[in-house]
Design a protein around this motif. Sequence first.
Motif, mmCIF file in Angstrom:
data_model
loop_
_atom_site.group_PDB
_atom_site.id
_atom_site.type_symbol
_atom_site.label_atom_id
_atom_site.label_comp_id
_atom_site.label_asym_id
_atom_site.label_seq_id
_atom_site.Cartn_x
_atom_site.Cartn_y
_atom_site.Cartn_z
ATOM 1 N N ALA A 87 26.757 -47.426 -18.717
ATOM 2 C CA ALA A 87 28.161 -47.051 -19.275
ATOM 3 C C ALA A 87 28.510 -48.424 -20.137
ATOM 4 N N LEU A 88 29.400 -48.080 -21.179
ATOM 5 C CA LEU A 88 29.808 -49.021 -22.167
ATOM 6 C C LEU A 88 31.140 -48.715 -22.499
ATOM 7 N N MET A 89 32.330 -49.800 -22.304
ATOM 8 C CA MET A 89 33.396 -49.731 -23.136
ATOM 9 C C MET A 89 33.493 -50.604 -24.187
ATOM 10 N N VAL A 90 34.070 -49.946 -25.297
ATOM 11 C CA VAL A 90 34.290 -50.705 -26.770
ATOM 12 C C VAL A 90 35.626 -50.827 -27.013
ATOM 13 N N ASP A 91 36.036 -52.126 -27.461
ATOM 14 C CA ASP A 91 37.383 -52.314 -27.892
ATOM 15 C C ASP A 91 37.776 -51.226 -29.232
ATOM 16 N N THR A 92 38.819 -50.759 -29.226
ATOM 17 C CA THR A 92 39.066 -50.060 -30.506
ATOM 18 C C THR A 92 39.271 -50.608 -31.718
ATOM 19 N N LEU A 93 39.125 -51.924 -31.668
ATOM 20 C CA LEU A 93 39.065 -52.933 -32.911
ATOM 21 C C LEU A 93 37.611 -52.764 -33.571
ATOM 22 N N VAL A 94 36.587 -52.551 -32.746
ATOM 23 C CA VAL A 94 35.206 -52.890 -32.897
ATOM 24 C C VAL A 94 34.749 -51.737 -33.593
ATOM 25 N N PRO A 95 33.811 -51.711 -34.756
ATOM 26 C CA PRO A 95 33.347 -50.674 -35.573
ATOM 27 C C PRO A 95 32.436 -49.998 -34.954
ATOM 28 N N LEU A 96 32.539 -48.546 -34.669
ATOM 29 C CA LEU A 96 31.776 -48.064 -34.002
ATOM 30 C C LEU A 96 30.414 -47.653 -34.595
ATOM 31 N N PRO A 97 30.274 -47.573 -35.900
ATOM 32 C CA PRO A 97 28.785 -47.146 -36.482
ATOM 33 C C PRO A 97 27.884 -48.569 -36.182
ATOM 34 N N ALA A 98 28.410 -49.671 -36.063
ATOM 35 C CA ALA A 98 27.651 -50.999 -35.622
ATOM 36 C C ALA A 98 27.165 -50.564 -34.143
ATOM 37 N N VAL A 99 28.113 -50.534 -33.506
ATOM 38 C CA VAL A 99 27.833 -50.284 -32.061
ATOM 39 C C VAL A 99 26.621 -49.073 -31.908
ATOM 40 N N GLY A 100 26.945 -48.004 -32.709
ATOM 41 C CA GLY A 100 25.648 -46.823 -32.533
ATOM 42 C C GLY A 100 24.357 -47.494 -33.168
ATOM 43 N N ARG A 101 24.291 -48.414 -33.886
ATOM 44 C CA ARG A 101 23.071 -48.980 -34.331
ATOM 45 C C ARG A 101 22.135 -49.400 -33.263
ATOM 46 N N ALA A 102 23.162 -50.337 -32.464
ATOM 47 C CA ALA A 102 22.766 -51.075 -31.462
ATOM 48 C C ALA A 102 22.252 -50.087 -30.247
ATOM 49 N N LEU A 103 22.974 -48.943 -30.028
ATOM 50 C CA LEU A 103 22.658 -47.876 -28.945
ATOM 51 C C LEU A 103 21.479 -47.123 -29.588
ATOM 52 N N GLU A 104 21.252 -47.002 -30.832
ATOM 53 C CA GLU A 104 19.888 -46.245 -31.401
ATOM 54 C C GLU A 104 18.649 -47.226 -30.780
ATOM 55 N N ALA A 105 18.654 -48.588 -31.093
ATOM 56 C CA ALA A 105 17.627 -49.129 -30.578
ATOM 57 C C ALA A 105 17.230 -49.125 -29.207
ATOM 58 N N LEU A 106 18.538 -49.042 -28.282
ATOM 59 C CA LEU A 106 18.274 -48.646 -26.922
ATOM 60 C C LEU A 106 17.648 -47.590 -26.593
ATOM 61 N N HIS A 107 18.060 -46.492 -27.165
ATOM 62 C CA HIS A 107 17.365 -45.095 -27.030
ATOM 63 C C HIS A 107 15.903 -44.997 -27.416
ATOM 64 N N ALA A 108 15.505 -46.032 -28.419
ATOM 65 C CA ALA A 108 14.184 -46.050 -28.891
ATOM 66 C C ALA A 108 13.343 -46.725 -27.652
ATOM 67 N N THR A 109 13.848 -47.556 -26.948
ATOM 68 C CA THR A 109 13.262 -48.371 -26.061
ATOM 69 C C THR A 109 13.115 -47.577 -24.690
ATOM 70 N N TYR A 110 14.303 -47.098 -24.337
ATOM 71 C CA TYR A 110 14.565 -46.403 -23.016
ATOM 72 C C TYR A 110 15.197 -44.879 -23.479
#
Length: 299
Positions: A87-110
């Motif tokens: 579970a992750l909560m992201v501040d509305t100021l933060v760009p979601l596409p960049a968070v998505g790239r990190a989550l893509e790396a997570l999904h590739a590993t797990y």
Amino acid sequence: MLDALTLDQMRMFLAVADAGSFRLASHAIANLETELKTVLFDRSTRRPTLTSDGRALLDDCRSLVLRADLLRAKAQGMGSGIEIELALMVDTLVPLPAVGRALEALHATYPTVGVRLQIGTLGEPIDCLLQGAVDLAITVGEDLRDPRLEFDSLAPLSMAAVVGAGHALALIAKKGRVSTPELADHIQIVLMDPSPRSHGRDYGVLSQRKWRVGSQEAKLALIRAGIGWGRLPLWLIAQDLVEERLVQLSAAALGENGTTKSWIYLARRLDKPLLPAARCLRSALLAGAGLGDTAGLPA
């Protein structure tokens, strides 16, 4: 009929369909066809081809085998301490596409770990983290810190004070600097905090006339519409500034040229060690997922 059907038989079916060759599987496929009481492959050609019945069953077979593999991987992950869900909560100021790239790396590993992604404003990410509702939080600034949390700095975030191109303040800004009384005469669009963490406090508010909104997207829409002025992340409004839908406000009270800089942080609880998936996401974010000032800027 299907009770005796095994995963090994389904895997064999998929292997023959993908390879176009029976090799040593001819007998196994014949047994499978007997179980299903249908012919899966046309053997009249040099290479076995799927019959209409075979084609109809192929996708269902792939789905069943995939689900079985995911079930096995999830069960193995549970035994090894890997999270079922992160579970992750992201501040509305933060760009979601960049968070998505990190989550893509997570999904590739797990690949078996589910993700629950929530968006929050101001103190909401911190409060949800402290309440145990999320495992990690991405937050902005230092005003709402808590000693029970540890913070990793991720990237700078520039906030620009802007107004719609047709607003009265835009005409003043095009001639030079805007004074604090001039800003105070007009509606300021500000974010509201659904948490009690900033109760009774406003951040960066200069006008007594305030409209409160719950997201950056709503704030941007109202500013574009000419209702008032406000601060927005530079990555979000870069194209609006280039295309002159918005005008930046330069004022002594608003930072250099109307821009202030904060930092994006990844927050986690000190009393709760990170499990493997959370550690993986943290590493991806720290490795530089493109958060902050460069995200979303025009090339």
